[in-house]
Each structure stands twice: as structure tokens, then as C-alpha cells.
Design a protein around this motif. Structure first.
Motif, short mmCIF file in Angstrom:
data_model
loop_
_atom_site.label_atom_id
_atom_site.label_comp_id
_atom_site.label_asym_id
_atom_site.label_seq_id
_atom_site.Cartn_x
_atom_site.Cartn_y
_atom_site.Cartn_z
N THR A 285 0.84 -1.15 -0.10
CA THR A 285 0.10 0.03 -0.04
C THR A 285 0.92 1.41 0.09
OG1 THR A 285 -1.97 0.96 1.14
CG2 THR A 285 -0.10 0.29 2.49
N SER A 287 0.76 5.59 1.65
CA SER A 287 0.23 6.56 2.18
C SER A 287 -0.23 7.72 1.17
CB SER A 287 1.16 7.24 3.23
OG SER A 287 2.21 8.08 2.71
N THR A 296 -1.98 2.96 10.01
CA THR A 296 -3.02 2.96 9.01
C THR A 296 -2.64 2.19 7.81
OG1 THR A 296 -4.17 4.89 9.88
CG2 THR A 296 -4.80 4.25 7.76
N VAL A 297 -1.38 2.57 7.35
CA VAL A 297 -0.81 2.12 6.13
C VAL A 297 -0.42 0.57 6.50
CG1 VAL A 297 -0.57 4.13 4.90
CG2 VAL A 297 1.32 3.19 6.56
N ALA A 300 -3.19 -1.47 6.23
CA ALA A 300 -3.69 -1.70 4.99
C ALA A 300 -2.72 -2.77 4.21
CB ALA A 300 -3.80 -0.26 4.22
N ALA A 303 -3.44 -6.31 5.68
CA ALA A 303 -4.62 -6.70 5.09
C ALA A 303 -4.36 -7.35 3.62
CB ALA A 303 -5.54 -5.86 4.97
N ALA A 304 -3.64 -6.84 2.82
CA ALA A 304 -3.27 -7.15 1.52
C ALA A 304 -2.20 -8.29 1.50
CB ALA A 304 -2.59 -6.02 0.64
N SER A 318 -2.10 -5.40 -3.65
CA SER A 318 -2.00 -4.04 -3.06
C SER A 318 -3.48 -3.71 -3.07
CB SER A 318 -1.30 -3.29 -4.31
OG SER A 318 -1.24 -1.93 -3.86
N THR A 319 -3.43 -2.75 -2.04
CA THR A 319 -4.69 -1.87 -1.75
C THR A 319 -4.49 -0.49 -2.42
OG1 THR A 319 -4.09 -0.97 0.33
CG2 THR A 319 -5.27 -3.11 0.52
N GLU A 321 -3.43 3.09 -2.99
CA GLU A 321 -3.49 4.33 -1.73
C GLU A 321 -4.53 4.08 -1.08
OE1 GLU A 321 -2.36 7.83 -3.58
OE2 GLU A 321 -0.27 7.17 -4.06
N PRO A 322 -4.61 4.66 0.26
CA PRO A 322 -5.96 4.47 1.00
C PRO A 322 -7.22 5.04 0.16
CG PRO A 322 -4.09 5.55 2.20
CD PRO A 322 -3.42 5.51 0.88
N ASP A 326 -8.41 -2.60 -5.05
CA ASP A 326 -7.35 -3.64 -4.86
C ASP A 326 -6.63 -4.15 -6.27
OD1 ASP A 326 -8.12 -3.85 -2.48
OD2 ASP A 326 -9.37 -5.56 -2.33
#
Length: 330
Positions: A285, A287, A296-297, A300, A303-304, A318-319, A321-322, A326
Motif C-alpha cells: 500500500t 500513504s 493505518t498504512v 492496509a 490486510a493485502a 495491493s490496496t 493508496e488509502p 485492490d
């Protein structure tokens, strides 16, 4: 280290500039121009380094230019009789903070040649009559170089023991907190993003169970070496768990981090780590520009990574950027 030197370098320029201004009625004002060029060179180097694969080149070029400008200032203020001859030793202090011994000796050689050029070369008769104004700065130059190398070697040795993983040579969790705070501040100043990659070795427990921990250690060492070949000089690679690695990429968007993660995946797959075919899965991911919130990042990217594992391993997911979509690379 360069970030720590920057404010002190700025203060040094202020001190030297003030000295030149105070001495202007006797020495003239021309020496201020070369100093201004040195300030511009280091400012450009600071802007370029986050975008360069080899940021040390920009720093080295700015350093060389600073020595040349000091030499010009010496030539403009009396050559061998200039009160600024010893100033050539000042930038030498910073060399060992950034470079290894080979570069330090190269810088010392260049500085010595410049010092001889603007003293002996520009005023041979003055030096022949009284060589002490040249001998003293040369001795100062050599002494500063030797002492700075000794101090920096000791500092690096002690810091390495506390912040490096002894097996892989990568950074460990101890060094992560302070670096995160620095990256957050840097992102705000430059308004650039920070890419985040989390990698996890696939099926690592069976490797230890079937081949032994010595082979497992060899796998970790070889994987770390394979990943290093794809990283830029200022990318930050951490071992944050038994078989889990974190990479922070200053100035990189999620798409940049995704490309790097895929190169890392291929490098690991082809490395034959520990003599085995080993694969890794990666979560990626980035920022938002200027807003690096590590928790936060990291969540993320984690989770990826979980998604990449669930999708079959040996993958990059990859997610973006916030808030982005996906992406996945098999």
C-alpha cells in the motif's frame, strides 16, 4: 545521518557567511559568491535524493562542489596567505558520516590537492619563503579526517549492534519507531507519500520442521540478500518477525511499491534460498502524499498480505493508496 547533518551544515554555512561578511572590508566580497553556489548545490542534492536510486551520487557531487567553491574563496582572499585555508578541512568531517573509508580517502586526496593547488600552485614564492601556513592546514586536514573516521566507526559499530537483526543484517523493530516519526515529518515537509511493503515467506514452518533450523536460518539470510539487490540506498528494510519483513519506501506511491514488490517476489523465487525453492507473498500500500500514518498504512498492507496468502501465496497484492482499488499480481 544526512538528515542529522543537514541542520548543522546550515548552521555552519551561516557561521562561515557571517565570517566572510565581517571580513569583507579587508578580504573583499567575492568569496560570498562561491559560498552561495555551495548552498545551492546542497539544497538541490537534498531535493533530488528522495527521487534517486543512488542518492549518494547527488550528495557526493554537492560535497565536491563545496570543496571547489571553498578553494576558489581561498584563491580570491590571498591564496597561501588566506585566513580561510583551514576551511577546506570542515567538509571532510562529514565524509565519514555518509561514506565508507574508500570515499573518505578519495575526498581527503581531493581536498589535499585543492589545498596544495590554491597555496603552492598559486603562490609558490610565498610558500617557499614560509611553508608553515600550508603545513599547519595540511596537518589539520589529516587529523580531522583520522579522528572523524575513528569516531564514526565506533558510532556505527555500537548503533549496528542495537538496531540491526544479527542474522539477516536488516533493521529490527528497535529502530522502527524513531524512523517512523522521521518519515512522518519528512512526508509533511516534502508532501510526498511513503510506500509500504510487507513480505512473508511462504510455508516457512515446514522448512524448519523438515530441514532443521540451520537451513531455516540460511533461507532467511539468502532471502534478505536477494531483496537487498532490488532496493535503493535509502529504502528501509526491516525484519519484524520470524519470517516477516517490512519495507518502507520514502517518496514512493502505491504503484511504485507494487512494482518493487513484484521484483522482490521474483528475486526471492529465483534465489534458491538455503538451496531450496522458496517463495514469498507480499502486501502493498502507500500513504497519501504528505500524510504518513504508519498504523493505518501498515494495517492496509497487512490486510493485502493476508489476501495474497489466501489467494494461493507467491503473489503480490495491493490496496493501492488509502481508499484505492485492490490490485494483485500472480
Amino acid at each position: 545521518m544526512d538528515r542529522r547533518i543537514t541542520p548543522m551544515r546550515t548552521a555552519t554555512f551561516v557561521v562561515l557567511g557571517a565570517a566572510l561578511i565581517a571580513s569583507g572590508p579587508w578580504l573583499g566580497w567575492w568569496p560570498l559568491l562561491p559560498m552561495a553556489l555551495a548552498v545551492i548545490a546542497f539544497s538541490l542534492a537534498r531535493l533530488l535524493t528522495p527521487r534517486m536510486r543512488h542518492p549518494e551520487y547527488a550528495t557526493a557531487a554537492a560535497w565536491v562542489l563545496s570543496q571547489i567553491t571553498i578553494a576558489i574563496s581561498i584563491a580570491l582572499t590571498g591564496a597561501a596567505t588566506s585566513p580561510a585555508v583551514g576551511w577546506l578541512a570542515i567538509p571532510v568531517v562529514t565524509l565519514s558520516a555518509r561514506f565508507d573509508r574508500r570515499v573518505v580517502f578519495a575526498g581527503l586526496t581531493l581536498t589535499t590537492l585543492l589545498m596544495l593547488g590554491v597555496t603552492v600552485g598559486a603562490g609558490w614564492s610565498d610558500v617557499a619563503a614560509n611553508p608553515t601556513p600550508v603545513i599547519a592546514p595540511l596537518a589539520l586536514l589529516a587529523s580531522i579526517a583520522l579522528l572523524s573516521m575513528a569516531l564514526m566507526t565506533s558510532d556505527v559499530e555500537h548503533r549496528s549492534k542495537s538496531v540491526l537483526d544479527p542474522l539477516t543484517g536488516m533493521l529490527n523493530r528497535v529502530s522502527l519507531d524513531s524512523r517512523v516519526a522521521e518519515l512522518r515529518q519528512q512526508a509533511r515537509m516534502t508532501h510526498e507519500p511513503v510506500g509500504v511493503i510487507i513480505g512473508d515467506i511462504d510455508h516457512f514452518k515446514p522448512i524448519n520442521d523438515e530441514h532443521g533450523h540451520s537451513v531455516g536460518d540460511a533461507v532467511l539470510v539468502d532471502i534478505a540478500a536477494a531483496m537487498r539487490t532490488e532496493l535503493r540506498a535509502f529504502d528501509l528494510a526491516y525484519r519484524i518477525g520470524g519470517e516477516e519483513f517490512l519495507i518502507l519506501l520514502p517518496g514512493a506511491h502505491a504503484a511504485d511499491a507494487l512494482d518493487l514488490a513484484e521484483r522482490l517476489r521474483r528475486a526471492v523465487e529465483s534465489a534458491r534460498a538455503g538451496g531450496l525453492r522458496v517463495t514469498m507473498s507480499f502486501g502493498v500500500t502507500g500513504s497519501s502524499p504528505g500524510d504518513f500514518e504508519y498504523e493505518t498504512v501498515f494495517a492496509a498492507a497487512d490486510a493485502a498480505l493476508y489476501g495474497a496468502k489466501s489467494a494461493g501465496r507467491n503473489r503480490v497484492q495491493s490496496t493501492g493508496e488509502p481508499g484505492g482499488r485492490d490490485l494483485a499480481v500472480a
